[in-house]
Design a protein around this motif. Structure first.
Motif, PDB file in Angstrom:
ATOM      1  N   GLY A 296       0.800  -1.207   0.000  1.00 19.94           N
ATOM      2  CA  GLY A 296       0.000   0.000   0.000  1.00 19.94           C
ATOM      3  C   GLY A 296       0.837   1.264   0.000  1.00 19.94           C
ATOM      4  N   LEU A 297       2.130   1.136   0.310  1.00 24.16           N
ATOM      5  CA  LEU A 297       3.003   2.297   0.381  1.00 24.16           C
ATOM      6  C   LEU A 297       3.412   2.749  -1.017  1.00 24.16           C
ATOM      7  CD1 LEU A 297       5.279   1.040   3.286  1.00 24.16           C
ATOM      8  CD2 LEU A 297       3.266   2.513   3.447  1.00 24.16           C
ATOM      9  N   ALA A 298       3.614   4.047  -1.169  1.00 27.31           N
ATOM     10  CA  ALA A 298       4.006   4.558  -2.481  1.00 27.31           C
ATOM     11  C   ALA A 298       5.365   4.011  -2.895  1.00 27.31           C
ATOM     12  CB  ALA A 298       4.027   6.092  -2.460  1.00 27.31           C
ATOM     13  N   ARG A 299       6.274   3.904  -1.932  1.00 30.57           N
ATOM     14  CA  ARG A 299       7.640   3.482  -2.239  1.00 30.57           C
ATOM     15  C   ARG A 299       8.110   2.455  -1.208  1.00 30.57           C
ATOM     16  NH1 ARG A 299       9.616   9.732  -3.073  1.00 30.57           N
ATOM     17  NH2 ARG A 299       8.144  10.224  -4.766  1.00 30.57           N
ATOM     18  N   PRO A 300       7.714   1.218  -1.365  1.00 26.28           N
ATOM     19  CA  PRO A 300       8.055   0.204  -0.360  1.00 26.28           C
ATOM     20  C   PRO A 300       9.552   0.001  -0.164  1.00 26.28           C
ATOM     21  CG  PRO A 300       6.308  -0.568  -1.794  1.00 26.28           C
ATOM     22  CD  PRO A 300       6.827   0.687  -2.400  1.00 26.28           C
ATOM     23  N   ALA A 301      10.326  -0.007  -1.257  1.00 22.83           N
ATOM     24  CA  ALA A 301      11.765  -0.215  -1.122  1.00 22.83           C
ATOM     25  C   ALA A 301      12.393   0.907  -0.319  1.00 22.83           C
ATOM     26  CB  ALA A 301      12.422  -0.311  -2.502  1.00 22.83           C
ATOM     27  N   GLU A 302      12.004   2.135  -0.614  1.00 19.69           N
ATOM     28  CA  GLU A 302      12.515   3.288   0.131  1.00 19.69           C
ATOM     29  C   GLU A 302      12.125   3.193   1.595  1.00 19.69           C
ATOM     30  OE1 GLU A 302      12.289   7.562  -1.422  1.00 19.69           O
ATOM     31  OE2 GLU A 302      10.712   7.531   0.107  1.00 19.69           O
ATOM     32  N   TYR A 303      10.872   2.811   1.841  1.00 21.23           N
ATOM     33  CA  TYR A 303      10.397   2.681   3.223  1.00 21.23           C
ATOM     34  C   TYR A 303      11.192   1.619   3.976  1.00 21.23           C
ATOM     35  CZ  TYR A 303       7.513   1.357   7.189  1.00 21.23           C
ATOM     36  OH  TYR A 303       7.091   1.035   8.459  1.00 21.23           O
ATOM     37  N   CYS A 304      11.343   0.449   3.372  1.00 21.26           N
ATOM     38  CA  CYS A 304      12.056  -0.647   4.042  1.00 21.26           C
ATOM     39  C   CYS A 304      13.511  -0.280   4.301  1.00 21.26           C
ATOM     40  CB  CYS A 304      11.956  -1.922   3.216  1.00 21.26           C
ATOM     41  SG  CYS A 304      10.288  -2.619   3.144  1.00 21.26           S
ATOM     42  N   THR A 305      14.133   0.393   3.349  1.00 19.66           N
ATOM     43  CA  THR A 305      15.526   0.820   3.522  1.00 19.66           C
ATOM     44  C   THR A 305      15.637   1.823   4.662  1.00 19.66           C
ATOM     45  OG1 THR A 305      15.979   0.450   1.170  1.00 19.66           O
ATOM     46  CG2 THR A 305      17.495   1.882   2.370  1.00 19.66           C
ATOM     47  N   ARG A 306      14.734   2.767   4.698  1.00 22.17           N
ATOM     48  CA  ARG A 306      14.742   3.777   5.756  1.00 22.17           C
ATOM     49  C   ARG A 306      14.486   3.141   7.120  1.00 22.17           C
ATOM     50  NH1 ARG A 306      10.990   8.499   4.229  1.00 22.17           N
ATOM     51  NH2 ARG A 306      12.757   8.977   2.860  1.00 22.17           N
ATOM     52  N   LEU A 307      13.530   2.226   7.168  1.00 16.30           N
ATOM     53  CA  LEU A 307      13.209   1.566   8.431  1.00 16.30           C
ATOM     54  C   LEU A 307      14.387   0.727   8.918  1.00 16.30           C
ATOM     55  CD1 LEU A 307      11.037   1.000  10.576  1.00 16.30           C
ATOM     56  CD2 LEU A 307      10.244  -0.901   9.163  1.00 16.30           C
ATOM     57  N   ARG A 308      15.018  -0.022   8.016  1.00 14.22           N
ATOM     58  CA  ARG A 308      16.171  -0.835   8.408  1.00 14.22           C
ATOM     59  C   ARG A 308      17.301   0.043   8.923  1.00 14.22           C
ATOM     60  NH1 ARG A 308      16.863  -5.049  10.520  1.00 14.22           N
ATOM     61  NH2 ARG A 308      15.980  -6.409   8.900  1.00 14.22           N
ATOM     62  N   ALA A 309      17.549   1.163   8.263  1.00 11.18           N
ATOM     63  CA  ALA A 309      18.632   2.052   8.687  1.00 11.18           C
ATOM     64  C   ALA A 309      18.378   2.596  10.089  1.00 11.18           C
ATOM     65  CB  ALA A 309      18.784   3.194   7.694  1.00 11.18           C
ATOM     66  N   ARG A 310      17.148   2.984  10.371  1.00 12.07           N
ATOM     67  CA  ARG A 310      16.835   3.516  11.698  1.00 12.07           C
ATOM     68  C   ARG A 310      16.962   2.453  12.771  1.00 12.07           C
ATOM     69  NH1 ARG A 310      14.048   8.293  12.249  1.00 12.07           N
ATOM     70  NH2 ARG A 310      14.457   7.937  14.473  1.00 12.07           N
ATOM     71  N   LEU A 311      16.493   1.265  12.488  1.00  9.51           N
ATOM     72  CA  LEU A 311      16.609   0.183  13.457  1.00  9.51           C
ATOM     73  C   LEU A 311      18.070  -0.162  13.721  1.00  9.51           C
ATOM     74  CD1 LEU A 311      13.733  -2.188  12.243  1.00  9.51           C
ATOM     75  CD2 LEU A 311      13.729  -0.763  14.298  1.00  9.51           C
ATOM     76  N   ASP A 312      18.873  -0.198  12.675  1.00  7.04           N
ATOM     77  CA  ASP A 312      20.292  -0.518  12.847  1.00  7.04           C
ATOM     78  C   ASP A 312      21.000   0.565  13.659  1.00  7.04           C
ATOM     79  OD1 ASP A 312      20.001  -2.862  11.496  1.00  7.04           O
ATOM     80  OD2 ASP A 312      20.915  -2.176   9.626  1.00  7.04           O
ATOM     81  N   THR A 313      20.629   1.825  13.432  1.00  7.22           N
ATOM     82  CA  THR A 313      21.231   2.918  14.196  1.00  7.22           C
ATOM     83  C   THR A 313      20.861   2.824  15.668  1.00  7.22           C
ATOM     84  OG1 THR A 313      21.214   4.378  12.268  1.00  7.22           O
ATOM     85  CG2 THR A 313      21.323   5.425  14.443  1.00  7.22           C
ATOM     86  N   LEU A 314      19.602   2.467  15.938  1.00 10.11           N
ATOM     87  CA  LEU A 314      19.118   2.417  17.325  1.00 10.11           C
ATOM     88  C   LEU A 314      19.622   1.195  18.087  1.00 10.11           C
ATOM     89  CD1 LEU A 314      15.429   3.532  16.714  1.00 10.11           C
ATOM     90  CD2 LEU A 314      17.206   4.846  17.886  1.00 10.11           C
ATOM     91  N   ARG A 315      20.144   0.198  17.386  1.00 12.30           N
ATOM     92  CA  ARG A 315      20.626  -1.012  18.067  1.00 12.30           C
ATOM     93  C   ARG A 315      21.631  -0.679  19.156  1.00 12.30           C
ATOM     94  NH1 ARG A 315      23.009  -4.699  13.461  1.00 12.30           N
ATOM     95  NH2 ARG A 315      23.914  -5.784  15.263  1.00 12.30           N
ATOM     96  N   ARG A 316      22.490   0.284  18.888  1.00 12.31           N
ATOM     97  CA  ARG A 316      23.565   0.610  19.835  1.00 12.31           C
ATOM     98  C   ARG A 316      23.028   1.233  21.120  1.00 12.31           C
ATOM     99  NH1 ARG A 316      25.659   2.014  14.736  1.00 12.31           N
ATOM    100  NH2 ARG A 316      25.008   4.187  14.971  1.00 12.31           N
TER     101      ARG A 316
END
Length: 877
Positions: A296-316
């Motif tokens: 349903g998202l306009a840009r799923p790849a962009e969304y998933c990439t952005r979400l993964r990046a934020r989660l990886d940053t917050l891991r620390r």
């Protein structure tokens, strides 16, 4: 306790009747069952009373009905004591509309001046000029003029916001600040004085309200005119609900007008909507995510990439023991030959593709021709024909506005000298949409994969057969335009987004929500993620799919039951048996249908179910017929609710907007007569013929889900038998007291098969294999997958494979096409062919489910399964 690796998830549906605190005492049971992570339904604040949570109204709060943030902390603390984690289902695509959604109400009050005007996917300049800078609200039960005359629209004050609002039934619509100021002044209110919560009950407030009632009195022409003028001055336009498909200028979730889409491609919206989710992850209250409706998202790849990046940053920033990479899964239905885009940095899908994979394996290919011939007497034999008809209907009703807007935008893109009229463009575009083979392409997301080009080309080739030859050139131009990345304009980007926002809901609504209820060849093939046009698949295809998943998404979820399934996993397993020649289903169905006339004469003097619906009802009864007599009391009511929904979803002889209650009653009366009349004896006799074979099917799909590459997902309570129907039936309360007692008794798998109807056999199998996964997680996550050749007289009835790593090796043996094995009431089989059926494996193996150890150096014979339940997991000694 150290955190457990992700080895098995358990989906829990939280709501006001099953809160965090009610789940806490169950945590030890889940842990003993072998679950590593709870997989929670959406927990952000949703519409009050919501039983599912997909109608979020506040992204910054945990829902109070479910226990709030403190309740969540208590639950997670208990999970941590057992080493368990929590995966959260989030809903980035849409929110619930209504007075409890502060963002939405702010947009209605302030229009484009609202800070949230760009949060929602609203077209502020649609083709209808009267809707420029307005939001269409198609929530009225009648045309606006009728509602004004009836006096159903009244003015009041909202205690929470301290603003004037229009009331309609249980809905509230705010007034713009300018309108509110003018209206209060007309009513004699001193605008310098505050309007607070006490105002409506004060003497001054009551006087103002009385004057307002007079000013807006619907009994007078002046009052009605003043109300109409007031409405015209708002940032929205109230309208009859029936015009939604034609006029709505904001994107919905499918065609559900209570759910408004978010602009998740906007960074500010992404940050705002995920703020609490990221706080929960940072604090260690959640360990991973499940993303709802990613298409349903306009840009799923962009969304998933952005979400993964934020989660990886917050891991620390997470607690030291919880800094492993977060898994996140996307809810995506993969059509035939479609793969999850490899560039998406996700852990995998939520598992509908595995449901399809195992479902196909357990159907007998020999049943396809006779059952198709049977069904063709009642309806189109070709599912594609049924689905395409439904797509046409949806384009003319639910999505007519979106379609016409897309046609108009395309018309502007093609020069007039090409003689491409809007009508011709519309005909070609309709053909493309009708034939589109997958839920959506990803061109708007910058996608340039071969899959997107193949999808467009397949749609083009199929659409050619729907159009006269002179329109093929128009068709080619549309498809070329959609696929041509060299056209780098804002106009093309807008068209691509609208096109992709149309194909996905069109596919879903026409397919699983309509055609699945019309096409009843064999209902075990009609479930979310399935392609009903496919009937069965080979063992080789099953192995191939497993190896592909291991190579690309080794921790994708594997499911056979969800909160969205059309019928319970064990109900499907019972229907699978109908595909086998030994079930004699075509003969039985014809016999039953031939005798329905006498049954109907005893039950009704009005309309009768058409044969297709009678056939649908027979299959529904077979799939959902309770195992225990104690469950029969509630069965007719459950059946009535389901059939009413099924008939209306099909939309052929009745529907949600124009129900034919006489026809519905005829079908319900017919079904009740089948349940409680003389026919029930014949029905139960036939089901008794199937049930042992069906139970073996159930155990087989359970074992395959837990041992195939991926992470097995268990839907709440499905460690017991599941003969549920579509929601809300599949979301009924779970009897955890019984399940806990059964687990505590500790009866082994083989023993529990002697009384398999209690459900303990299925639970014991799950407990045994999930315990094994917890002890050796790396073997199942990364171990090799080795198909095992089966030879001998029963080779087509067995699927076998090894899972192997330096930790060890396990051999999985599961039955299929089980009716030919003639299982006994204890699920054991007696067949001389077992001794002559062999597996191509070496070494010495010891069974986890039976008292058996193979002899090293000898050919592995399945003789030990003669007079036993033919299912096993063995470890290499």
């Amino acid at each position: 306790m150290n955190p457990l690796p992700l080895t098995a998830t358990l989906r829990l549906q939280f709501h006001r009747e099953f809160t965090f605190d009610q789940a806490i005492p169950l945590v030890p049971y889940f842990r003993k069952l072998g679950i590593s992570h709870i997989y929670a339904s959406p927990l952000l604040a949703s519409t009050p009373g919501s039983m599912h949570g997909y109608d979020t109204i506040d992204c910054h709060r945990i829902d109070p009905d479910r226990g709030g943030i403190e309740g969540l902390r208590r639950l997670v603390a208990r999970l941590r004591q057992e080493g368990m984690g929590l995966i959260l289902d989030i809903v980035p695509n849409h929110m619930g509309v209504g007075p409890d959604n502060g963002w939405w109400m702010d947009v209605l009050r302030l229009g484009q001046r609202s800070a949230y005007a760009q949060h929602f996917d609203i077209d502020w300049r649609p083709a209808d000029v009267s809707l420029h800078h307005k939001v269409l609200l198609p929530f009225l039960g009648a045309p606006l003029g009728d509602v004004i005359h009836s006096g159903e629209l009244t003015l009041g004050f909202d205690a929470a916001s301290h603003h004037a609002v229009l009331h309609y039934s249980d809905q509230r619509f705010p007034l713009s600040p300018e309108s509110e100021k003018t209206l209060l002044e007309e009513a004699g209110h001193d605008n310098g004085r505050p309007v607070d919560a006490d105002f409506p009950n004060s003497a001054a407030g009551e006087a103002v309200l009385d004057r307002l009632k007079t000013l807006l009195d619907h009994h007078t022409k002046a009052g009605r005119a003043r109300l109409r003028t007031l409405l015209d001055a708002q940032h929205y336009r109230l309208a009859w609900w029936r015009v939604a498909g034609d006029l709505i200028n904001w994107r919905r979730f499918f065609d559900v007008t209570s759910l408004v889409a978010l602009r998740m491609d906007q960074r500010v919206v992404f940050d705002d909507a995920h703020r609490l989710v990221f706080d929960l992850y940072r604090e260690g209250l959640i360990d991973g995510l499940r993303v709802d409706h990613v298409d349903g998202l306009a840009r799923p790849a962009e969304y998933c990439t952005r979400l993964r990046a934020r989660l990886d940053t917050l891991r620390r920033e997470r607690p030291e023991s919880l800094q492993e990479q977060a898994p996140f899964f996307v809810e995506k239905i993969l059509q035939r030959n479609e793969i999850l885009p490899l560039e998406w940095p996700v852990t995998g899908t939520t598992g509908y593709d595995f449901l399809e994979q195992v479902d196909l394996l357990l159907h007998h290919p020999k049943g396809e021709t006779p059952i198709t011939e049977l069904w063709s007497a009642f309806g189109p034999a070709d599912f594609e024909e049924v689905e395409q008809t439904a797509r046409h209907e949806k384009l003319d009703t639910s999505f007519v506005g979106e379609f016409e807007t897309l046609v108009a935008l395309l018309a502007k893109e093609f020069p007039q000298e090409r003689d491409l009229t809007p009508h011709a463009l519309g005909a070609a575009l309709r053909a493309v949409l009708t034939a589109f083979p997958v839920y959506r392409s990803y061109f708007a997301d910058g996608g340039d994969s071969g899959a997107d080009f193949r999808a467009i080309d397949r749609a083009r080739l199929a659409a050619q057969h729907m159009l006269p030859a002179y329109q093929h050139n128009i068709l080619d131009q549309i498809c070329q335009y959609l696929a041509d990345a060299r056209i780098d304009t804002a106009e093309r980007q807008d068209i691509l987004e609208r096109f992709e926002h149309l194909t996905a809901p069109l596919t879903a609504k026409a397919g699983e929500d309509t055609a699945f209820y019309r096409y009843a060849r064999l209902l075990s093939r009609n479930d979310v993620g399935c392609s009903p046009d496919r009937f069965a698949a080979s063992v080789l295809q099953f192995h191939t799919s497993n190896k592909e998943r291991l190579a690309t998404h080794p921790q994708a979820l594997l499911t056979t039951a969800t909160h969205d399934h059309k019928r319970g996993e064990d109900g499907r397993a019972r229907l699978m048996v109908l595909s086998e020649p030994e079930a004699e289903w075509p003969h039985t169905a014809r016999h039953w249908l031939a005798h329905t006339e006498s049954l109907l004469e005893k039950t009704s003097h009005g309309p009768s179910p058409v044969p297709a619906d009678a056939y649908f009802i027979f299959q529904t009864l077979i799939s959902s017929w309770p195992l225990e007599k104690s469950e029969m009391a509630a069965y007719p009511e459950r059946l009535e609710a389901y059939l009413t929904k099924a008939l209306r979803e099909a939309g052929e002889r009745t529907g949600w907007s124009t129900p034919d209650e006489a026809y519905e009653e005829a079908c319900l009366t017919f079904a009740k007569a089948c349940v409680g009349g003389e026919f029930s004896e014949e029905l139960t006799t036939y089901i008794n013929r199937l049930e042992n074979s069906a139970a073996l099917n159930s155990l087989s799909q359970t074992l395959l889900r837990m041992t195939s590459p991926g992470v097995p997902d268990l839907y709440q309570g499905r460690e017991g038998w599941d003969f549920s129907l579509v929601d809300p039936d599949n979301r009924r309360p779970v009897d955890y007291a019984k399940l806990s007692q059964d687990l505590e008794k500790g009866e082994g798998f083989a023993e529990s098969c002697h009384h398999w109807k209690t459900g303990r056999a299925k639970q014991a199998l799950i407990e045994t294999v999930l315990g094994l996964r917890l002890r050796q997680p790396n073997l199942f996550e990364a171990g090799r997958y080795l198909p095992v050749a089966v030879t001998g007289p029963l080779s087509e009835h067995v699927i076998a494979f090894e899972r192997e790593s330096p930790e060890g090796a396990y051999l999985v043996i599961a039955p299929r096409l089980t009716m030919a094995l003639s299982p006994n009431n204890d699920l054991s089989t007696v067949h001389s062919g077992w001794a002559e059926t062999h597996l191509a494996v070496e070494g010495e193996w010891e069974s986890l489910l039976h008292q058996y150890t193979s002899t090293k150096g000898e050919a592995f014979s399945l003789a030990y399964l003669d007079r036993a339940v033919p299912i096993d997991v063995l470890f290499k000694k």
